[in-house]
Motif scaffolding. Sequence first.
Motif, PDB file in Angstrom:
ATOM      1  N   PRO A 125       0.822  -1.202   0.000  1.00  0.00           N
ATOM      2  CA  PRO A 125       0.000   0.000   0.000  1.00  0.00           C
ATOM      3  C   PRO A 125       0.861   1.258   0.000  1.00  0.00           C
ATOM      4  O   PRO A 125       1.923   1.288   0.615  1.00  0.00           O
ATOM      5  CB  PRO A 125      -0.800  -0.112   1.303  1.00  0.00           C
ATOM      6  N   VAL A 173      -5.139   6.080  -0.528  1.00  0.00           N
ATOM      7  CA  VAL A 173      -4.488   4.790  -0.285  1.00  0.00           C
ATOM      8  C   VAL A 173      -4.514   4.021  -1.600  1.00  0.00           C
ATOM      9  O   VAL A 173      -5.584   3.717  -2.124  1.00  0.00           O
ATOM     10  CB  VAL A 173      -5.199   3.989   0.836  1.00  0.00           C
ATOM     11  N   TYR A 194      -5.038  -0.938  -2.064  1.00  0.00           N
ATOM     12  CA  TYR A 194      -5.825  -1.517  -0.969  1.00  0.00           C
ATOM     13  C   TYR A 194      -6.568  -2.732  -1.519  1.00  0.00           C
ATOM     14  O   TYR A 194      -6.770  -2.872  -2.722  1.00  0.00           O
ATOM     15  CB  TYR A 194      -6.790  -0.481  -0.377  1.00  0.00           C
ATOM     16  N   LEU A 248      -9.289  -0.416   6.265  1.00  0.00           N
ATOM     17  CA  LEU A 248      -9.008  -0.941   4.934  1.00  0.00           C
ATOM     18  C   LEU A 248      -8.087  -2.149   5.032  1.00  0.00           C
ATOM     19  O   LEU A 248      -7.135  -2.151   5.818  1.00  0.00           O
ATOM     20  CB  LEU A 248      -8.326   0.129   4.075  1.00  0.00           C
ATOM     21  N   THR A 290      -5.149  -4.395   3.418  1.00  0.00           N
ATOM     22  CA  THR A 290      -4.035  -4.277   2.479  1.00  0.00           C
ATOM     23  C   THR A 290      -3.154  -5.510   2.610  1.00  0.00           C
ATOM     24  O   THR A 290      -3.340  -6.313   3.522  1.00  0.00           O
ATOM     25  CB  THR A 290      -3.177  -3.017   2.757  1.00  0.00           C
TER      26      THR A 290
END
Length: 113
Positions: free
Chosen positions: A48, A60, A63, A76, A78
């Motif tokens: 990320p 970002v 993700y 989120l 990742t």
Amino acid sequence: MKSKALEKGKAVRKTGAAKKEQEKKKPGLKEKVAEILELPKEIVLSMPKLTMLGNGDLIVENYKGIVEYDEGIIRLNTTSGIIKVTGTNIYIKEITLENIMIFGEIQSLEFMK
């Protein structure tokens, strides 16, 4: 005599733990190739990439999905773990397959494994 043997045993255990710790830090083949060819790690390793402007805009890249989206919190997924964004009046302004844009008053970013 016994104390020396115990000390040696402890030293062996520490050495084994130190080796494991060192192995974790060794770069993998992809990391070595990215470094040699001077390629961005976020592209080669799908890591990320966070870009933040002040405390109000966060982008970002890379993700994998949204874990939680509630008032004051966005989590989120990742490849490096969960990124937790907290703040007031935060919302998702734009989503693409690779990027997500979060706006509002961001108070904290937390990286969770």
